[in-house]
Structures are given as structure tokens and as C-alpha cells.
Write a protein that holds these residues in place. Structure first.
Motif, PDB file in Angstrom:
ATOM      1  N   TRP A  75       0.836  -1.205   0.000  1.00 18.36           N
ATOM      2  CA  TRP A  75       0.000   0.000   0.000  1.00 18.36           C
ATOM      3  C   TRP A  75       0.868   1.252   0.000  1.00 18.36           C
ATOM      4  O   TRP A  75       0.664   2.186  -0.785  1.00 18.36           O
ATOM      5  CB  TRP A  75      -0.932  -0.029   1.208  1.00 18.36           C
ATOM      6  CG  TRP A  75      -1.968   1.051   1.194  1.00 18.36           C
ATOM      7  CD1 TRP A  75      -2.492   1.695   0.103  1.00 18.36           C
ATOM      8  CD2 TRP A  75      -2.619   1.627   2.335  1.00 18.36           C
ATOM      9  NE1 TRP A  75      -3.430   2.630   0.490  1.00 18.36           N
ATOM     10  CE2 TRP A  75      -3.525   2.607   1.853  1.00 18.36           C
ATOM     11  CE3 TRP A  75      -2.528   1.409   3.708  1.00 18.36           C
ATOM     12  CZ2 TRP A  75      -4.325   3.367   2.701  1.00 18.36           C
ATOM     13  CZ3 TRP A  75      -3.333   2.162   4.556  1.00 18.36           C
ATOM     14  CH2 TRP A  75      -4.222   3.130   4.052  1.00 18.36           C
ATOM     15  N   ARG A  76       1.872   1.279   0.873  1.00 16.61           N
ATOM     16  CA  ARG A  76       2.763   2.446   0.908  1.00 16.61           C
ATOM     17  C   ARG A  76       3.470   2.637  -0.434  1.00 16.61           C
ATOM     18  O   ARG A  76       3.644   3.767  -0.902  1.00 16.61           O
ATOM     19  CB  ARG A  76       3.798   2.279   2.028  1.00 16.61           C
ATOM     20  CG  ARG A  76       3.217   2.374   3.441  1.00 16.61           C
ATOM     21  CD  ARG A  76       4.348   2.485   4.454  1.00 16.61           C
ATOM     22  NE  ARG A  76       3.851   2.565   5.816  1.00 16.61           N
ATOM     23  CZ  ARG A  76       3.857   1.538   6.679  1.00 16.61           C
ATOM     24  NH1 ARG A  76       4.336   0.363   6.294  1.00 16.61           N
ATOM     25  NH2 ARG A  76       3.387   1.693   7.900  1.00 16.61           N
TER      26      ARG A  76
ATOM     27  N   GLU B  33      -9.274  12.018  -0.552  1.00 19.27           N
ATOM     28  CA  GLU B  33      -8.136  12.839  -0.971  1.00 19.27           C
ATOM     29  C   GLU B  33      -6.919  12.462  -0.150  1.00 19.27           C
ATOM     30  O   GLU B  33      -7.023  12.205   1.052  1.00 19.27           O
ATOM     31  CB  GLU B  33      -8.414  14.341  -0.773  1.00 19.27           C
ATOM     32  CG  GLU B  33      -9.470  14.918  -1.685  1.00 19.27           C
ATOM     33  CD  GLU B  33      -9.706  16.395  -1.432  1.00 19.27           C
ATOM     34  OE1 GLU B  33      -9.074  16.935  -0.487  1.00 19.27           O
ATOM     35  OE2 GLU B  33     -10.509  17.007  -2.149  1.00 19.27           O
ATOM     36  N   MET B  34      -5.760  12.445  -0.792  1.00 24.01           N
ATOM     37  CA  MET B  34      -4.481  12.320  -0.099  1.00 24.01           C
ATOM     38  C   MET B  34      -3.709  13.616  -0.310  1.00 24.01           C
ATOM     39  O   MET B  34      -3.519  14.050  -1.452  1.00 24.01           O
ATOM     40  CB  MET B  34      -3.669  11.129  -0.624  1.00 24.01           C
ATOM     41  CG  MET B  34      -2.318  10.982   0.073  1.00 24.01           C
ATOM     42  SD  MET B  34      -1.408   9.467  -0.355  1.00 24.01           S
ATOM     43  CE  MET B  34      -1.086   9.723  -2.110  1.00 24.01           C
TER      44      MET B  34
ATOM     45  N   GLY C  29      -3.071   7.707   7.610  1.00 23.97           N
ATOM     46  CA  GLY C  29      -1.902   8.359   7.022  1.00 23.97           C
ATOM     47  C   GLY C  29      -0.706   7.455   7.019  1.00 23.97           C
ATOM     48  O   GLY C  29       0.239   7.665   7.786  1.00 23.97           O
ATOM     49  N   PRO C  30      -0.689   6.417   6.162  1.00 19.68           N
ATOM     50  CA  PRO C  30       0.445   5.495   6.151  1.00 19.68           C
ATOM     51  C   PRO C  30       1.750   6.132   5.703  1.00 19.68           C
ATOM     52  O   PRO C  30       2.815   5.598   5.984  1.00 19.68           O
ATOM     53  CB  PRO C  30      -0.001   4.397   5.190  1.00 19.68           C
ATOM     54  CG  PRO C  30      -1.060   5.020   4.354  1.00 19.68           C
ATOM     55  CD  PRO C  30      -1.745   6.027   5.211  1.00 19.68           C
ATOM     56  N   LEU C  31       1.676   7.267   4.995  1.00 22.17           N
ATOM     57  CA  LEU C  31       2.870   8.021   4.616  1.00 22.17           C
ATOM     58  C   LEU C  31       2.881   9.326   5.403  1.00 22.17           C
ATOM     59  O   LEU C  31       1.931  10.118   5.322  1.00 22.17           O
ATOM     60  CB  LEU C  31       2.883   8.318   3.112  1.00 22.17           C
ATOM     61  CG  LEU C  31       2.906   7.124   2.164  1.00 22.17           C
ATOM     62  CD1 LEU C  31       2.963   7.609   0.720  1.00 22.17           C
ATOM     63  CD2 LEU C  31       4.064   6.191   2.459  1.00 22.17           C
TER      64      LEU C  31
ATOM     65  N   HIS D 290       1.248  13.002   4.519  1.00 20.86           N
ATOM     66  CA  HIS D 290       0.284  12.843   3.421  1.00 20.86           C
ATOM     67  C   HIS D 290      -0.981  12.171   3.942  1.00 20.86           C
ATOM     68  O   HIS D 290      -1.305  11.039   3.561  1.00 20.86           O
ATOM     69  CB  HIS D 290       0.895  12.037   2.280  1.00 20.86           C
ATOM     70  CG  HIS D 290       2.140  12.640   1.708  1.00 20.86           C
ATOM     71  ND1 HIS D 290       2.116  13.715   0.850  1.00 20.86           N
ATOM     72  CD2 HIS D 290       3.461  12.338   1.911  1.00 20.86           C
ATOM     73  CE1 HIS D 290       3.363  14.045   0.520  1.00 20.86           C
ATOM     74  NE2 HIS D 290       4.189  13.217   1.151  1.00 20.86           N
ATOM     75  N   PRO D 291      -1.715  12.836   4.819  1.00 29.93           N
ATOM     76  CA  PRO D 291      -2.922  12.218   5.380  1.00 29.93           C
ATOM     77  C   PRO D 291      -3.982  11.963   4.316  1.00 29.93           C
ATOM     78  O   PRO D 291      -4.063  12.681   3.311  1.00 29.93           O
ATOM     79  CB  PRO D 291      -3.402  13.255   6.404  1.00 29.93           C
ATOM     80  CG  PRO D 291      -2.822  14.551   5.931  1.00 29.93           C
ATOM     81  CD  PRO D 291      -1.501  14.202   5.327  1.00 29.93           C
ATOM     82  N   ILE D 292      -4.781  10.937   4.558  1.00 32.61           N
ATOM     83  CA  ILE D 292      -5.879  10.560   3.672  1.00 32.61           C
ATOM     84  C   ILE D 292      -7.192  10.902   4.374  1.00 32.61           C
ATOM     85  O   ILE D 292      -7.392  10.568   5.539  1.00 32.61           O
ATOM     86  CB  ILE D 292      -5.826   9.057   3.340  1.00 32.61           C
ATOM     87  CG1 ILE D 292      -4.578   8.753   2.505  1.00 32.61           C
ATOM     88  CG2 ILE D 292      -7.089   8.619   2.595  1.00 32.61           C
ATOM     89  CD1 ILE D 292      -4.311   7.269   2.340  1.00 32.61           C
ATOM     90  N   ARG D 293      -8.086  11.574   3.642  1.00 36.37           N
ATOM     91  CA  ARG D 293      -9.404  11.896   4.179  1.00 36.37           C
ATOM     92  C   ARG D 293     -10.483  11.262   3.299  1.00 36.37           C
ATOM     93  O   ARG D 293     -10.418  11.368   2.073  1.00 36.37           O
ATOM     94  CB  ARG D 293      -9.624  13.409   4.223  1.00 36.37           C
ATOM     95  CG  ARG D 293      -8.695  14.169   5.156  1.00 36.37           C
ATOM     96  CD  ARG D 293      -9.162  15.612   5.277  1.00 36.37           C
ATOM     97  NE  ARG D 293      -9.232  16.272   3.974  1.00 36.37           N
ATOM     98  CZ  ARG D 293     -10.070  17.279   3.681  1.00 36.37           C
ATOM     99  NH1 ARG D 293     -10.937  17.702   4.589  1.00 36.37           N
ATOM    100  NH2 ARG D 293     -10.037  17.844   2.487  1.00 36.37           N
TER     101      ARG D 293
END
Length: 472
Positions: free
Chosen positions: A352-353, A382-383, A420-422, A425-428
Motif C-alpha cells: 500500500w505504501r 483525498e491524499m 496516514g500510512p505516509l 500525506h494524510p488521507i481523508r
């Protein structure tokens, strides 16, 4: 299902091969009962004769390979004119869909109910035409094709450890017949066939095009002789019905000429469509092999806009939390394969990352939007990225009936936790425009439109209707 004459007459069905200075390169398949004639096809000044590419189940699959120049505006087959959008350089409309069926009893559904959203899509096309139809996975639901044969009746729970070559050949015949019935029923639908005769399609497969959970099931099942036979037949049928192709066509159509990975890429004016195959190389601890990664991580040749099709959502909620606690409740274990299918599974964290980093590299070159299906809901995500977010649009369930509202609300709660695996770069997870809930439990499809160089997306929802446009 009681067979009618129309179920043995399909086409023309258009497949998009490419676009270049010569024009729009297409293949059209026509399927007739064996021995029945197939007429000619006229494109511009040229008349094309059909070529038989397959004979199976008393049917002949004919194919035309041709090019439409911008000025041609369509083709004529057996005296009927079929308009096609051939000018792709300016304003442009694309349609995206997934999940065209259901796991149980799909062949027995009332066609008017089953294909209602297809009819709505065709009406939308007739109002303002689409140039490309992108199919994001689960174009058929083949889960029941294993039933009725002694080698596969109890698939995947009880798989014979040994089987003779003759018995496996008999299984292949049984499976092939089941796949053909499902594909023919789908393509013979006036709503489906009507739009696919006029809008070139591009398709990626997902698990139900093979069987529920393919690649996430125990490897003792998928690696067995029965499993290998099932995959081989599903692959043959996917090539034939979803790409109008046979094995020899693979180097022309797909990114990996060996065919181990059936991802593809198409370059259109100002637009790159990139689609890795998340099934052919999938294992319980691997989403793709290196052939798939080579496609996903390659720079976009046309960075003005890139659409990446991921058959399962790439930007998703914290499903690893569900995996961590699922063993505490009796009966939850049956969902293990469904969770293992997701990028967010604990088993696929490194993959995934890696995929998210690939999206960030693409985003550094130009706008990137991920198109996904699979979950039978509509949503978006969104990322965070520089110079702007990576968008994800999920349109899932053009024919699959919507799941209960509680399912959508549960996913919405998970989505509210953030992910936020990175780092940085949070994911919403966000609602479609104008709606309150992050996940919408209605059948749907997606329209992507370029107007004066700017892209926007609109979900068409069965009950709510079209959403407000989302600028990309």
C-alpha cells in the motif's frame, strides 16, 4: 435463465485499442450462433470483413479491427449507423462503472430492475455523448459457475487433491459454459449492448470476474488443479468478452507482453489512463508482482491529467482495525478474504505504501485521480500532496443492489478516524459533493468531463440523482 434468441446475438461491442495521429483505433466484436452470417463493417471509405477469433458453446465470435478518423464520426454495420465520438482533443466525457451483477441469482433477476442504471447511462450518453467507457471490475459475477460439477461444487472449501486430465478438461467445459452464459446475458441487454456499440470500452477485472476473493483465498485452493483450471477459463473469457481478444493479441493490448499481468495504458490527447491488474499476480501477502509495479510506477507520458484505475479503493479507511479484532466475534472470520482483498489490509501494508508513493510521484508531474469500484457504494477521498491532492473517486454498483445503510454508516465511522500510512500525506474520506454521508448506499455510475481544459466529476445516484460537479 430461459434462453431467448437475443441471448445468442450480441454486438457490435467496441473496444478501444489506442489513439494516434491516424485516429481512433478500435476493435468491434460480433457474436452469432455458429453458422449464422456476419455482415461487413464500413468505417470512412473502407469496408471491413469480419474475422472469426473464437468458436465456443455453439457461438462464433467475429472481430473487426479498424480506425476511425476524426472526420468519420462513426461506422456502419449491417446497414445500421453507429455514431462514435472521434474528436478527443477538446471537450471530452468519460463514463466509469463497476460491479455489474450480484453474487447469487444474478441470472434470474428482472432485466428491467437489474439494468436500470445502464438505461440511465445510455440516456445520459444520448444527451451528451461519452467518448470512452471505463469498466473498473466485476463486470460479471461468476461465483456460481463452479456449482454443478463434482470437482468444483464445494469450491473453495473442499477442493479435490487429485484429478485426472479428462476430469479437469470436463471441468473446463463446464466452467466455460457458465462464463459464456453470463457474458452473453450481460452484453445482450439493450442498455448495456446499446451503449457499448457506440462507446469504446476499456476494462480491468476484479475477483468476481474469476470467483469471489480470487488471490485472497487460501493458496491451497487457488494453486490446486481445480483453481488453476478456474483461473485459466476466467482469463480466456475475460480476454474474449472484455477486450475482444485472444492470447496472441496480448502484446498489442496490455503493458506486459508476456500476459502474466493484464494491466494496460492508453494515451489520449491530454490524458493518460493507467490500469494495473490487481488479480493475476495477487497472493495472500502480495497485491502485484513486478510486472504490475513497473506499470504503476512508470511516469505518465501525458501529464496533463492521469486517471489510475485501481479495482479496489487505494485511498481507504482503517480496515486494519477490523482485521485486528475480527477474531473476537463468532462468524466474522468469513469476512477475512474480503478484508485481505483491500490495499489497507495488514498483510499488504508495504504494498500500500509503495502504491501511494507512486501516486505522489505522478502527482508531482500533473493532476492524478484514482478511479475505484468494488465496495457497492459511492464515495471519494483525498491524499494530501504537493502541489495539490491526489483525488480518489469510487463508483461501485451499477447493477449490484446497495448494501444496508448500516454498512455505509460503519464505513463512514472508520473513515472519520483518518489514515496516514505516509508521513505528511494524510488521507481523508469525504462525501460526494452536496451530500452529508461519506459513503452513499445507492447504485451509481460516474461521469468525468473535461470542459475548456478543466476536469470535473459527477456521480449519478439511483435515488438522489446527479451530484454537483467536483472539480479535479
Amino acid at each position: 435463465m430461459t434462453e431467448t434468441p437475443d441471448d445468442r446475438h450480441v454486438g457490435p461491442i467496441l473496444h478501444l485499442r489506442g489513439h494516434d495521429a491516424e485516429g481512433l483505433r478500435l476493435a468491434a466484436i460480433v457474436i452469432r450462433p455458429e453458422g449464422a452470417p456476419c455482415g461487413t463493417l464500413r468505417a470512412g471509405d473502407a469496408t471491413h470483413d469480419p474475422r472469426a477469433i473464437a468458436r465456443l458453446e455453439g457461438l462464433t465470435v467475429w472481430r473487426f479491427d479498424f480506425t476511425l478518423r476524426t472526420r468519420d464520426r462513426g461506422y456502419v454495420f449491417e446497414g445500421e449507423s453507429y455514431p462514435v465520438e472521434t474528436d478527443l482533443a477538446g471537450d471530452l466525457r468519460l463514463a466509469f462503472l463497476s460491479c455489474n451483477g450480484e453474487e447469487i441469482g444474478d441470472m434470474d433477476r428482472d432485466p428491467a430492475e437489474r439494468d436500470a442504471m445502464w438505461d440511465r447511462m445510455r440516456a445520459e450518453h444520448e444527451t451528451r455523448p461519452f467518448a470512452v467507457l471505463i469498466q473498473g471490475g466485476d463486470q460479471i459475477y461468476a461465483d456460481e459457475v463452479t456449482q454443478g460439477h463434482p470437482l468444483s461444487d464445494d469450491w473453495p472449501d473442499d477442493v479435490p487433491s487429485t484429478a485426472s486430465r479428462a476430469d479437469l478438461d470436463d471441468l473446463a467445459r463446464h466452467l466455460r459454459a457458465g462464463f459464456v452464459r453470463r457474458y452473453m446475458r450481460s452484453l445482450a441487454s439493450p442498455g448495456i449492448g446499446g451503449i457499448m456499440a457506440r462507446v469504446p470500452t476499456l476494462a480491468v477485472w476484479d475477483d468476481h470476474d474469476i470467483c469471489d476473493g480470487w488471490g485472497s483465498l487460501p493458496e491451497a485452493a487457488t494453486d490446486s488443479a481445480v483453481g488453476r483450471t478456474l483461473f485459466a477459463v476466467a482469463r480466456e473469457m475475460y480476454l474474449l468478452f472484455q477486450h475482444g481478444a485472444v492470447e496472441a493479441d496480448i502484446p498489442e493490448i496490455f503493458a506486459d507482453p508476456s500476459g502474466a499481468q493484464l494491466g494496460w495504458q492508453r494515451i489520449l490527447p491530454g490524458l493518460t489512463l493507467t490500469t494495473p491488474d490487481l488479480r493475476s499476480e495477487r497472493r495472500r501477502r502480495r497485491v502485484m508482482g513486478e510486472a504490475g509495479w513497473a506499470l504503476l510506477e512508470a511516469p505518465s507520458p501525458e501529464p496533463a491529467q492521469t486517471f489510475v484505475v485501481s479495482s479496489v479503493p487505494l485511498l481507504g479507511p482503517r480496515l486494519s482495525l477490523v482485521e485486528a479484532v475480527m477474531w473476537l466475534w463468532p462468524g466474522m472470520q468469513k469476512y477475512e478474504d474480503d478484508l485481505r482483498d483491500q490495499w489497507q489490509s495488514r498483510a499488504h501494508r508495504a504494498d500500500w505504501r509503495r502504491a501511494l508513493r507512486a501516486m505522489l510521484r505522478l502527482r508531482a508531474r500533473g493532476p492524478v485521480t484514482v478511479l475505484s469500484g468494488e465496495i457497492h457504494l459511492a464515495t471519494r477521498a483525498e491524499m494530501a500532496a504537493d502541489p495539490g491532492p491526489v483525488h480518489q473517486l469510487v463508483a461501485s454498483g451499477i447493477a449490484h443492489r446497495a448494501p444496508p445503510g448500516a454498512y455505509a454508516r460503519g464505513l463512514g465511522w472508520l473513515g472519520s478516524l483518518g489514515e496516514g500510512p505516509l508521513g505528511g500525506h494524510p488521507i481523508r474520506i469525504l462525501p460526494p459533493p452536496g451530500l452529508r454521508r461519506r459513503y452513499v448506499a445507492e447504485r451509481n455510475f460516474l461521469v468525468l468531463e473535461r470542459d475548456a481544459g478543466a476536469w470535473a466529476a459527477v456521480w449519478h445516484l439511483e435515488e438522489t440523482g446527479p451530484t454537483a460537479p467536483l472539480p479535479l
